[in-house]
Design a protein around this motif. Structure first.
Motif, PDB file in Angstrom:
ATOM      1  N   ASP A  75       0.874  -1.159   0.000  1.00  0.00           N
ATOM      2  CA  ASP A  75       0.000   0.000   0.000  1.00  0.00           C
ATOM      3  C   ASP A  75       0.918   1.218   0.000  1.00  0.00           C
ATOM      4  OD1 ASP A  75      -2.149  -1.723   0.223  1.00  0.00           O
ATOM      5  OD2 ASP A  75      -2.247  -1.555   2.405  1.00  0.00           O
ATOM      6  N   ILE A  76       0.585   2.216  -0.810  1.00  0.00           N
ATOM      7  CA  ILE A  76       1.455   3.384  -0.965  1.00  0.00           C
ATOM      8  C   ILE A  76       0.602   4.646  -0.834  1.00  0.00           C
ATOM      9  CG2 ILE A  76       3.012   4.621  -2.521  1.00  0.00           C
ATOM     10  CD1 ILE A  76       3.578   1.850  -3.847  1.00  0.00           C
ATOM     11  N   GLN A  77       1.096   5.565  -0.009  1.00  0.00           N
ATOM     12  CA  GLN A  77       0.400   6.842   0.152  1.00  0.00           C
ATOM     13  C   GLN A  77       1.393   7.986  -0.014  1.00  0.00           C
ATOM     14  OE1 GLN A  77      -1.046   8.449   4.021  1.00  0.00           O
ATOM     15  NE2 GLN A  77      -3.054   8.274   3.038  1.00  0.00           N
ATOM     16  N   ALA A  78       1.065   8.914  -0.905  1.00  0.00           N
ATOM     17  CA  ALA A  78       1.861  10.120  -1.109  1.00  0.00           C
ATOM     18  C   ALA A  78       1.098  11.293  -0.499  1.00  0.00           C
ATOM     19  CB  ALA A  78       2.089  10.352  -2.596  1.00  0.00           C
ATOM     20  N   VAL A  79       1.847  12.238   0.076  1.00  0.00           N
ATOM     21  CA  VAL A  79       1.243  13.445   0.633  1.00  0.00           C
ATOM     22  C   VAL A  79       1.973  14.638   0.032  1.00  0.00           C
ATOM     23  CG1 VAL A  79       0.699  14.741   2.731  1.00  0.00           C
ATOM     24  CG2 VAL A  79       0.664  12.233   2.777  1.00  0.00           C
ATOM     25  N   ASP A  80       1.198  15.562  -0.548  1.00  0.00           N
ATOM     26  CA  ASP A  80       1.822  16.703  -1.230  1.00  0.00           C
ATOM     27  C   ASP A  80       2.004  17.898  -0.298  1.00  0.00           C
ATOM     28  OD1 ASP A  80      -0.587  18.193  -1.152  1.00  0.00           O
ATOM     29  OD2 ASP A  80      -1.140  17.648  -3.206  1.00  0.00           O
ATOM     30  N   GLU A  81       2.511  18.975  -0.862  1.00  0.00           N
ATOM     31  CA  GLU A  81       2.854  20.182  -0.100  1.00  0.00           C
ATOM     32  C   GLU A  81       1.654  20.818   0.586  1.00  0.00           C
ATOM     33  OE1 GLU A  81       3.395  23.672  -3.129  1.00  0.00           O
ATOM     34  OE2 GLU A  81       3.944  21.796  -4.131  1.00  0.00           O
ATOM     35  N   ASP A  82       0.442  20.583   0.076  1.00  0.00           N
ATOM     36  CA  ASP A  82      -0.773  21.122   0.691  1.00  0.00           C
ATOM     37  C   ASP A  82      -1.387  20.169   1.713  1.00  0.00           C
ATOM     38  OD1 ASP A  82      -0.641  23.448  -0.809  1.00  0.00           O
ATOM     39  OD2 ASP A  82      -1.986  22.704  -2.383  1.00  0.00           O
ATOM     40  N   GLY A  83      -0.766  18.997   1.885  1.00  0.00           N
ATOM     41  CA  GLY A  83      -1.312  18.006   2.817  1.00  0.00           C
ATOM     42  C   GLY A  83      -2.321  17.079   2.175  1.00  0.00           C
ATOM     43  N   ASP A  84      -2.536  17.212   0.856  1.00  0.00           N
ATOM     44  CA  ASP A  84      -3.449  16.312   0.145  1.00  0.00           C
ATOM     45  C   ASP A  84      -2.788  14.952  -0.007  1.00  0.00           C
ATOM     46  OD1 ASP A  84      -5.399  18.308  -0.251  1.00  0.00           O
ATOM     47  OD2 ASP A  84      -4.336  19.040  -2.021  1.00  0.00           O
ATOM     48  N   SER A  85      -3.580  13.880   0.091  1.00  0.00           N
ATOM     49  CA  SER A  85      -3.019  12.530  -0.003  1.00  0.00           C
ATOM     50  C   SER A  85      -3.546  11.801  -1.231  1.00  0.00           C
ATOM     51  CB  SER A  85      -3.311  11.728   1.264  1.00  0.00           C
ATOM     52  OG  SER A  85      -4.701  11.566   1.441  1.00  0.00           O
ATOM     53  N   TYR A  86      -2.727  10.857  -1.678  1.00  0.00           N
ATOM     54  CA  TYR A  86      -3.007  10.015  -2.842  1.00  0.00           C
ATOM     55  C   TYR A  86      -2.665   8.594  -2.398  1.00  0.00           C
ATOM     56  CZ  TYR A  86      -2.128  14.636  -4.841  1.00  0.00           C
ATOM     57  OH  TYR A  86      -2.136  15.991  -5.107  1.00  0.00           O
ATOM     58  N   THR A  87      -3.675   7.738  -2.277  1.00  0.00           N
ATOM     59  CA  THR A  87      -3.462   6.412  -1.709  1.00  0.00           C
ATOM     60  C   THR A  87      -3.716   5.331  -2.753  1.00  0.00           C
ATOM     61  OG1 THR A  87      -4.168   7.270   0.437  1.00  0.00           O
ATOM     62  CG2 THR A  87      -4.047   4.880   0.202  1.00  0.00           C
ATOM     63  N   PHE A  88      -2.798   4.385  -2.801  1.00  0.00           N
ATOM     64  CA  PHE A  88      -2.874   3.247  -3.720  1.00  0.00           C
ATOM     65  C   PHE A  88      -2.828   1.976  -2.885  1.00  0.00           C
ATOM     66  CE2 PHE A  88      -1.005   6.849  -5.733  1.00  0.00           C
ATOM     67  CZ  PHE A  88      -1.554   6.879  -7.005  1.00  0.00           C
ATOM     68  N   TRP A  89      -3.798   1.112  -3.068  1.00  0.00           N
ATOM     69  CA  TRP A  89      -3.894  -0.108  -2.272  1.00  0.00           C
ATOM     70  C   TRP A  89      -3.447  -1.314  -3.085  1.00  0.00           C
ATOM     71  CZ3 TRP A  89      -4.580   1.184   2.569  1.00  0.00           C
ATOM     72  CH2 TRP A  89      -5.316   2.330   2.886  1.00  0.00           C
ATOM     73  N   ASN A  90      -2.728  -2.211  -2.419  1.00  0.00           N
ATOM     74  CA  ASN A  90      -2.388  -3.512  -2.990  1.00  0.00           C
ATOM     75  C   ASN A  90      -1.674  -3.417  -4.338  1.00  0.00           C
ATOM     76  OD1 ASN A  90      -2.457  -6.157  -2.089  1.00  0.00           O
ATOM     77  ND2 ASN A  90      -4.154  -6.674  -3.421  1.00  0.00           N
ATOM     78  N   VAL A  91      -0.648  -2.588  -4.423  1.00  0.00           N
ATOM     79  CA  VAL A  91       0.122  -2.396  -5.640  1.00  0.00           C
ATOM     80  C   VAL A  91       1.165  -3.512  -5.752  1.00  0.00           C
ATOM     81  CG1 VAL A  91       1.712  -0.872  -6.873  1.00  0.00           C
ATOM     82  CG2 VAL A  91      -0.163   0.094  -5.516  1.00  0.00           C
ATOM     83  N   ASN A  92       1.169  -4.230  -6.849  1.00  0.00           N
ATOM     84  CA  ASN A  92       2.186  -5.251  -7.096  1.00  0.00           C
ATOM     85  C   ASN A  92       3.389  -4.557  -7.727  1.00  0.00           C
ATOM     86  OD1 ASN A  92       3.837  -7.324  -7.956  1.00  0.00           O
ATOM     87  ND2 ASN A  92       2.184  -8.556  -8.801  1.00  0.00           N
ATOM     88  N   VAL A  93       4.369  -4.208  -6.899  1.00  0.00           N
ATOM     89  CA  VAL A  93       5.519  -3.443  -7.389  1.00  0.00           C
ATOM     90  C   VAL A  93       6.434  -4.274  -8.279  1.00  0.00           C
ATOM     91  CG1 VAL A  93       5.435  -1.834  -5.445  1.00  0.00           C
ATOM     92  CG2 VAL A  93       6.922  -3.860  -5.313  1.00  0.00           C
ATOM     93  N   ALA A  94       6.258  -5.581  -8.292  1.00  0.00           N
ATOM     94  CA  ALA A  94       7.039  -6.426  -9.199  1.00  0.00           C
ATOM     95  C   ALA A  94       6.538  -6.287 -10.633  1.00  0.00           C
ATOM     96  CB  ALA A  94       6.980  -7.886  -8.764  1.00  0.00           C
ATOM     97  N   GLU A  95       5.314  -5.782 -10.806  1.00  0.00           N
ATOM     98  CA  GLU A  95       4.714  -5.690 -12.133  1.00  0.00           C
ATOM     99  C   GLU A  95       4.382  -4.275 -12.585  1.00  0.00           C
ATOM    100  OE1 GLU A  95       1.328  -8.259 -12.237  1.00  0.00           O
ATOM    101  OE2 GLU A  95       2.532 -10.057 -11.969  1.00  0.00           O
TER     102      GLU A  95
END
Length: 109
Positions: free
Chosen positions: A78-98
């Motif tokens: 699971d990956i979550q990015a947070v930007d300069e304004d505090g907004d978040s972008y969440t990705f669940w169950n990402v297969n990073v091998a693919e």
């Protein structure tokens, strides 16, 4: 009998989860229009976020950063990015091998 014990020990060691751990990586591209200040990556089975993998670095808009994930037994994160304004972008169950990750405003939580 001693040889049988030695062989069993070697077999057990080879099937240990620690020895089966692998290194993964994911390239994260920022196309949000904002600077990403935090990037949290946790195993897909985790109940909480792990520490920010960027540390003192940031991902400027248009830049790509490679994140190395060491010692895991499963490529799903699971990956979550947070930007300069505090907004978040969440990705669940990402297969990073693919797949790598391209973060856009369409992914805003």
């Amino acid at each position: 009998m001693r040889m049988k014990g030695l062989i069993m020990g070697v077999l057990l060691a080879c099937t240990s989860p620690l020895l089966m751990a692998a290194d993964y990586y994911v390239d994260v591209t920022n196309r949000t229009g904002y600077t990403i200040f935090y990037l949290y990556v946790s195993p897909g089975s985790a109940k909480t976020w792990e520490e920010d993998v960027l540390g003192s670095d940031v991902i400027m808009n248009g830049d790509t950063t490679r994140v190395t994930l060491t010692g895991y037994t499963n490529p799903y994160f699971d990956i979550q990015a947070v930007d300069e304004d505090g907004d978040s972008y969440t990705f669940w169950n990402v297969n990073v091998a693919e797949q790598d990750l391209v973060i856009t405003l369409d992914h805003l939580d």
